[in-house]
Design an enzyme around this catalytic site. Structure first.
Site, mmCIF file in Angstrom:
data_model
loop_
_atom_site.group_PDB
_atom_site.id
_atom_site.type_symbol
_atom_site.label_atom_id
_atom_site.label_comp_id
_atom_site.label_asym_id
_atom_site.label_seq_id
_atom_site.Cartn_x
_atom_site.Cartn_y
_atom_site.Cartn_z
ATOM 1 N N LYS A 173 16.583 2.383 -14.609
ATOM 2 C CA LYS A 173 15.256 3.034 -14.541
ATOM 3 C C LYS A 173 15.400 4.537 -14.252
ATOM 4 C CE LYS A 173 10.824 3.742 -13.877
ATOM 5 N NZ LYS A 173 9.720 3.603 -14.777
ATOM 6 N N LYS A 241 8.729 11.250 -6.731
ATOM 7 C CA LYS A 241 9.490 10.230 -5.995
ATOM 8 C C LYS A 241 10.658 9.749 -6.854
ATOM 9 C CE LYS A 241 8.262 6.198 -6.614
ATOM 10 N NZ LYS A 241 8.621 5.115 -7.540
HETATM 11 P P1 NAP Z 1 -0.358 3.163 -7.555
HETATM 12 O O1 NAP Z 1 -1.460 3.022 -8.525
HETATM 13 O O2 NAP Z 1 -0.337 4.337 -6.638
HETATM 14 O O3 NAP Z 1 -0.300 1.809 -6.687
HETATM 15 C C1 NAP Z 1 0.585 1.666 -5.621
HETATM 16 C C2 NAP Z 1 0.416 0.280 -5.058
HETATM 17 O O4 NAP Z 1 1.341 0.124 -3.957
HETATM 18 C C3 NAP Z 1 -0.978 0.018 -4.488
HETATM 19 O O5 NAP Z 1 -1.296 -1.337 -4.690
HETATM 20 C C4 NAP Z 1 -0.767 0.320 -2.999
HETATM 21 O O6 NAP Z 1 -1.701 -0.307 -2.163
HETATM 22 C C5 NAP Z 1 0.604 -0.276 -2.812
HETATM 23 N N1 NAP Z 1 1.307 0.224 -1.609
HETATM 24 C C6 NAP Z 1 1.845 1.458 -1.437
HETATM 25 N N2 NAP Z 1 2.425 1.551 -0.227
HETATM 26 C C7 NAP Z 1 2.270 0.354 0.373
HETATM 27 C C8 NAP Z 1 2.661 -0.178 1.625
HETATM 28 N N3 NAP Z 1 3.359 0.572 2.521
HETATM 29 N N4 NAP Z 1 2.325 -1.446 1.912
HETATM 30 C C9 NAP Z 1 1.630 -2.190 1.017
HETATM 31 N N5 NAP Z 1 1.240 -1.762 -0.182
HETATM 32 C C10 NAP Z 1 1.552 -0.496 -0.505
HETATM 33 O O7 NAP Z 1 1.075 3.173 -8.274
HETATM 34 P P2 NAP Z 1 1.537 2.556 -9.687
HETATM 35 O O8 NAP Z 1 1.399 3.633 -10.718
HETATM 36 O O9 NAP Z 1 0.893 1.230 -9.878
HETATM 37 O O10 NAP Z 1 3.103 2.408 -9.409
HETATM 38 C C11 NAP Z 1 3.650 1.308 -8.703
HETATM 39 C C12 NAP Z 1 5.164 1.318 -8.902
HETATM 40 O O11 NAP Z 1 5.458 1.209 -10.308
HETATM 41 C C13 NAP Z 1 5.846 2.613 -8.430
HETATM 42 O O12 NAP Z 1 7.108 2.353 -7.885
HETATM 43 C C14 NAP Z 1 5.962 3.418 -9.708
HETATM 44 O O13 NAP Z 1 7.013 4.363 -9.636
HETATM 45 C C15 NAP Z 1 6.237 2.325 -10.722
HETATM 46 N N6 NAP Z 1 5.871 2.648 -12.109
HETATM 47 C C16 NAP Z 1 4.675 3.223 -12.435
HETATM 48 C C17 NAP Z 1 4.385 3.524 -13.761
HETATM 49 C C18 NAP Z 1 3.100 4.165 -14.192
HETATM 50 O O14 NAP Z 1 3.029 4.639 -15.344
HETATM 51 N N7 NAP Z 1 2.064 4.212 -13.357
HETATM 52 C C19 NAP Z 1 5.304 3.213 -14.762
HETATM 53 C C20 NAP Z 1 6.487 2.601 -14.420
HETATM 54 C C21 NAP Z 1 6.762 2.333 -13.086
HETATM 55 P P3 NAP Z 1 -3.155 0.385 -1.901
HETATM 56 O O15 NAP Z 1 -4.024 -0.075 -3.025
HETATM 57 O O16 NAP Z 1 -3.563 -0.125 -0.581
HETATM 58 O O17 NAP Z 1 -2.931 1.891 -1.899
#
Ligand code: NAP
Length: 297
Positions: A173, A241
């Protein structure tokens, strides 16, 4: 359809679509999210709701997590009320977050002490890929657990690759993220020139997207740039990050990170300006700022 009961932790931009696709594929799904209201949509669609990550694990054979950063994965998997406190022997944890490969190996070892299996399975393909079940999924961990999880991966993604043992999925990744940000820098610089030349930006995209210059970032994010739509598929803060993780790996291996360092510095200027919650395609704004040229309307 699915015989194994699925738990899903983290219904953010990615987790929402991924868990929905598991539900739509016929799996029994129990969800938990730190901000509980974010589970309402999934529950309305037929998922069950648990009160904690441990509560999810207690009613699941396979638990998928998709949260933000390394400390967050550590928290939901091994912290107080974490998955480890509810998971039965022989159950499987799949971490789809993008986090440190080293931390992943440590978490896998802690889970193994309780006879709980783990796969690291970070994803690529953006919010669109999560919603449409077309993610690329790069998987590290034991081959038999990969085969066990295949029906889930097939529901969430279209390009699923077993790349090695624990941590290898996360390492691949990081390779993926180098390609993504270099691509976005190229898209941004190309649009800067097109704008300064006074070209019709949509026609320019039409002309170049199908040729050797075509890419996912060009097809999906360049139209957002020219429409000045900065809403996130992937936020700048999460992108940084990932670049931190990439740069840590370069440092550990004593490799020069010429291009990735540059892009990380450009994103830092955007975070400094308070734009960390915008999409990673807002990288174009960093170049606009340097050049004094605005792209699009
Ligand atoms: P996001 O929309 O910011 O969502 C983050 C999620 O993590 C939310 O459900 C949040 O809960 C939860 N969370 C964060 N800290 C936490 C903690 N300490 N305890 C419990 N829950 C926690 O992010 P995302 O875009 O979905 O990304 C999620 C992961 O996938 C990341 O590692 C990111 O790098 C990866 N990713 C993202 C993409 C993309 O295009 N978005 C693509 C590939 C990979 P709350 O709702 O309470 O804030």
């Amino acid at each position: 359809m699915g015989t194994e009961r699925i738990g899903f932790i983290g219904l953010g931009i990615m987790g929402r679509g991924m868990s929905r696709n598991l539900l739509d594929a016929g799996f029994e799904v129990t969800v938990w999210n730190r901000t509980p209201e974010r589970t309402d949509e999934l529950v309305a669609a037929g998922a069950a709701r648990a009160g904690s990550p441990a509560g999810v694990a207690a009613v699941s054979d396979i638990v998928v997590a998709c949260v933000s950063d390394t400390p967050d994965v550590v928290q939901v998997l091994t912290g107080d009320d974490g998955v480890i406190h509810g998971a039965a022997r022989g159950s499987l944890v799949i971490d789809c977050s993008t986090v440190s490969p080293d931390a992943t190996r440590m978490i896998a070892a802690r889970l193994a002490e309780r006879s709980v299996e783990m796969l690291d399975a970070p994803v690529s393909g953006g919010s669109e890929g999560a919603a449409h079940g077309t993610l690329s999924i790069m998987v590290g961990g034991p081959a038999e657990q990969f085969e066990r999880a295949r029906p889930l991966f097939d529901a969430m993604g279209s390009a699923v690759t077993h790349v090695g043992d624990h941590g290898a999925g996360q390492a691949v990744k990081l390779v993926n993220q180098i390609l993504v940000v270099h691509n976005m820098l190229g898209v941004s610089e190309a649009l800067l020139l097109a704008a300064a030349e006074g070209l019709d930006l949509q026609r320019t995209l039409d002309a170049v997207s199908g040729g050797a210059a075509g890419s996912w970032m060009l097809s999906n994010r360049a139209p957002q740039v020219i429409n000045r739509d900065w809403s996130p598929g992937f936020t700048i803060d999460l992108q940084q990050k990932d670049l931190r993780l990439v740069l840590e790996a370069f440092e550990r291996l004593r490799l020069p990170a010429v291009g990735t360092s540059l892009v990380a510095q450009l994103y830092a200027t955007l975070q400094r300006r308070g734009l960390g919650a915008e999409g990673n395609h807002a990288l174009a704004k960093a170049l606009e700022h340097l050049a004094g040229v605005e792209i699009g309307r």
